[in-house]
Design an enzyme around this catalytic site. Structure first.
Site, mmCIF file in Angstrom:
data_model
loop_
_atom_site.group_PDB
_atom_site.id
_atom_site.type_symbol
_atom_site.label_atom_id
_atom_site.label_comp_id
_atom_site.label_asym_id
_atom_site.label_seq_id
_atom_site.Cartn_x
_atom_site.Cartn_y
_atom_site.Cartn_z
ATOM 1 N N ARG A 180 1.002 -1.355 -0.079
ATOM 2 C CA ARG A 180 -0.230 0.259 -0.069
ATOM 3 C C ARG A 180 0.569 1.383 0.210
ATOM 4 N NH1 ARG A 180 -4.339 1.439 4.337
ATOM 5 N NH2 ARG A 180 -2.679 2.051 6.308
ATOM 6 N N GLU A 237 10.561 -1.429 -2.747
ATOM 7 C CA GLU A 237 10.314 -3.006 -2.902
ATOM 8 C C GLU A 237 9.426 -3.815 -1.643
ATOM 9 O OE1 GLU A 237 11.297 -5.714 0.048
ATOM 10 O OE2 GLU A 237 13.361 -4.479 0.269
ATOM 11 N N CYS A 250 10.059 -8.771 4.833
ATOM 12 C CA CYS A 250 9.888 -8.999 3.827
ATOM 13 C C CYS A 250 9.618 -10.299 2.865
ATOM 14 C CB CYS A 250 10.570 -7.938 2.633
ATOM 15 S SG CYS A 250 11.728 -7.949 2.599
ATOM 16 N N GLU A 287 0.241 -11.040 1.277
ATOM 17 C CA GLU A 287 1.117 -10.874 2.333
ATOM 18 C C GLU A 287 0.012 -10.955 3.648
ATOM 19 O OE1 GLU A 287 3.388 -7.974 3.372
ATOM 20 O OE2 GLU A 287 5.153 -8.591 3.988
#
Lengths: 488, 488
Positions: A211, A232, A268, A356
């Site tokens: 976002r 990223e 991540c 995610e």
């Protein structure tokens, strides 16, 4: 909001306030960066490297103080943070070495007619939006800042609001080491927008949520002069366990838990989705391992804790079933460590199960055969990393590696995806929406060239060429001359 | 509109109609490209190179027929088109050589722990939107098609509506040479949008106007999975004449006219704006040279002719004054060859005077001193190329080259910007809005890597690695192993 509040992650208590930048302060920082840019670009790589190494020394020299500040604001624990600060210092020194070595400029000279000579030239001021989950490696003095400075660009960092006190302390540390104009730190939501919109800004580097990254990318695309946004973003990082790997099913279950709970699941590269052969009972093994292994750990912010709880509910609503859970600590920002199982037919493009869930939450899904697995892999989004857990001489590895290549920026066999080595061959990127620029990496030697742009010089006299292209090769760079790489 | 009409540029007569692609035909072409993509990617570079060389041979073998078709549709003249077809064949062979040489993959192997090996992998089907002004070098079988095929990607070309008959002929030629799925041609406005929107398309390459390129870029940015658009667009390409160069003022005036009227002013590298010292009388000299040198020449399309006329009127409205004019031919698509003079204080960011006017139109402006020149250069947009015309040991060259570096993808001294050599050091790009991706080039060796994406492989067994990374180096690529470039 005129202050960023510093919280103790373990208690949720507000412990300090830091005033955010005024619009005047943001403008001043950008103007200083723009004024400094030609000088930073003209600074020989050996001098840029000296400054980066001095930053590394300063980080290590202040480690006790910095780790204490970071631990309070992140709850990540002293051991992890002390290790991270060492790796961040190593990364600064690594980018210093890459700058001096100079291959990243891709210097190319064709001596025919016309004589053409090309080098990368620094873009100018880079706006860096660091991540909260790695306050040193991806933070104020993390990989983007190091790479931009190494490549000859001034940096203006937008402080992550999760770490206002640590960010301010790192700013002082940088100001002690770097010349005026090379580095600035600004803070506050409005400052972020101002950085991206400013005509002084030449590029944006971001690490964080989809976002956030896509919002900056959209903002940059609305400029008169559009600039690159190297965002990223978090991804699912699928891992496939083959049938041949099941001989070590319990070991894999424990490895999975260790990997997806690392940093309280706030990587991540967290493996968020485990594909296992049907009937392997892996979800149960992972649930059992959770009881042993789930650390008592906190999330970075109140908002992340709330999002993790919401995310878990969304995963259940999308078809997941909680297979095992370990409670979080009873105080501060926390969420239960959770493994879900989900039927593979629910893994359809657009499903929440394929996005995610930041935090210590992961999904196990069973595949009946290769066809079912291949179909499900075809539904996944682009991802930073993907992994295969295989047996000896496993015949499923080649096709899986090929299939995962289409999805990921990095494919590992036998290693969990969590660790990201800082080396020349590293690629920490991946297809959209893993990054907004899948051809670039934010970690490793490739991180520097993002902040340069090639310029070709045609029949330009030697004295007017930039140093990388001069006959005397004053920066001692490797150069490709008439197709042949020549070393200095 | 269900047909593209082929016109004779010299008479404006409609001479032939070509049916445009149906939506079904577009879908079929894209599906075939997607199905072929893994096979194209796996084809060794030597075989890709053999096919590209066969395309080059076919172009040269059919030169008489192709030049005649192109001449009717473009009005560019046989001599120029014959030369262009030779250069297009050379470009196909050049990209073949670049593919075989293999540096563009930037293969990097780190043998430590973890073992990481990285190579570029082909993106998949590339949608190519060729330009009308170079029907061979930037057309159906131009640089983008050649580079994408060389890099291992299937190509779907959107035919330029200015050349429907030539495009269809080139499609047949390609179909004779290339395996099924490697290449397709579609036509019609709707087909263009469908190409960019299709989930099968992995990248877009465009050469043409800012309006066209930015429209495709916006469309691609609205996709669920955003893909890169490599749009190379027309720019102003400023040229600065220094005081020391004025000893050859008449030679420069003639050179300027020859350069800005080349291809009837329809070069993306046309020098559109000439900065000259005040009092040099250069506008008058250029006007005088026009009378001698302006060729009788046609524009590519009715729309381009109309835009050139409108553009000229807009330049006058923005403060330009016609200094000299040579009439176009009395028939077909044409516009007067025109040089304007404009006061330098009218060159302000946002002025029409600083935007490209496609066609044989250029502006001369006088600067009083370095300060005035520097100020005006600061108002310019990003540009593909910029040039300095200087004297011997001219002290103005270094600062001008540095100043123009900030504006341009290529800086030349003494050469007009028009020619673009196909070499390793070439950079045909430039800051926004010269291209949507200023770090990339559409001409030269660098054109290939646009169509690849790096993927890192961590501890992947040899048999599962792609050929560039295997221990035996079957594609015989240069590789950087533990930091040292090793040749095959």
């Amino acid at each position: 909001m005129t202050v960023d509040v510093s919280y103790d992650a373990r208690t949720g208590a507000a412990v300090e306030e830091v005033a955010v930048s005024t619009p005047f302060e943001v403008d001043t920082a950008l103007a200083a960066a723009a004024a400094a840019a030609p000088g930073v670009a003209a600074t020989p790589p050996v001098e840029r490297a000296r400054l980066l190494r001095a930053l590394a020394d300063a980080l290590e020299g202040r480690a006790d103080e910095l780790v204490a500040l970071a631990d309070r604001e992140t709850g990540l624990g002293e051991e992890r943070l002390r290790m991270e600060i060492g790796r961040a210092a190593g990364q600064l020194r690594y980018h210093a070495d890459v700058a001096v070595e100079g291959s990243y400029l891709d210097v190319t000279i064709d001596t025919g007619a016309p004589r053409l000579a090309r080098t990368g030239v620094p873009l100018g001021p880079v706006a860096v939006f660091g991540a909260s989950n790695f306050p040193f490696l991806f933070g104020v003095l993390g990989t983007d800042t190091a790479a931009a400075l190494a490549a000859g660009c001034p940096v203006v960092v937008k402080a992550n609001p999760a770490q206002p006190v640590l960010s301010a302390r790192l700013r002082l540390l940088a100001a002690d080491v770097l010349p005026a104009g090379w580095f600035a730190l600004v803070s506050g939501f409005e400052a972020g927008g101002a950085l991206v919109a400013s005509p002084h800004t030449a590029a944006v580097a971001f690490t964080g949520s989809q976002r956030g990254g896509l919002a900056l990318w959209r903002l940059a695309n609305e400029r008169d002069v559009v600039i690159p946004v190297f965002a990223e973003m978090g991804t699912v990082n699928p891992v496939v366990v083959t049938a041949a790997a099941l001989s070590r099913a319990d070991e894999l279950a424990r490895g999975f838990v260790e990997s997806f709970t690392r940093g309280t699941g706030q990587y991540c590269t967290k493996p968020g989705l485990l594909f296992v052969p049907a009937g392997s009972g892996m979800a149960g093994r992972v649930a059992a391992a959770l009881v042993d292994l789930a650390p008592e750990a906190w999330l970075l912010t109140e908002q992340i804790a709330a999002s993790a709880a919401t995310g878990l509910a969304e995963l259940v609503a999308a078809g997941g079933t909680v297979a095992g859970q370990a409670p979080g600590p009873g105080n501060g920002w926390t969420t239960p460590t959770t493994v879900l199982s989900a039927p593979i037919e629910k893994l359809r493009s657009g499903s929440r199960l394929l996005e995610e869930c930041f935090g210590p939450v992961a999904i196990v899904t069973e595949y009946a055969d290769r066809a079912e697995l291949e179909h499900a892999l075809g539904e996944l989004q682009g991802t930073l990393a993907a992994a295969v857990m295989a047996g000896e001489d496993d015949q499923d590895v080649p096709w899986l590696v090929e299939r995962l290549t289409a999805l990921a920026g990095r494919v590992t066999v036998g290693d969990w995806p969590t660790g990201v080595a800082v080396t020349g061959a590293q690629h920490h990127g991946g297809p959209w929406p893993a990054t907004t620029r899948p051809a670039t990496t934010s970690v490793g030697a490739g991180a520097l060239s993002r902040f340069t742009r090639p310029v070709a010089y045609q029949n330009v006299p030697d004295a007017a060429l930039p140093p990388p292209l001069r006959a005397g090769n004053p920066w001692r760079l490797p150069r490709r001359v008439d197709g042949v790489v020549t070393l200095p």
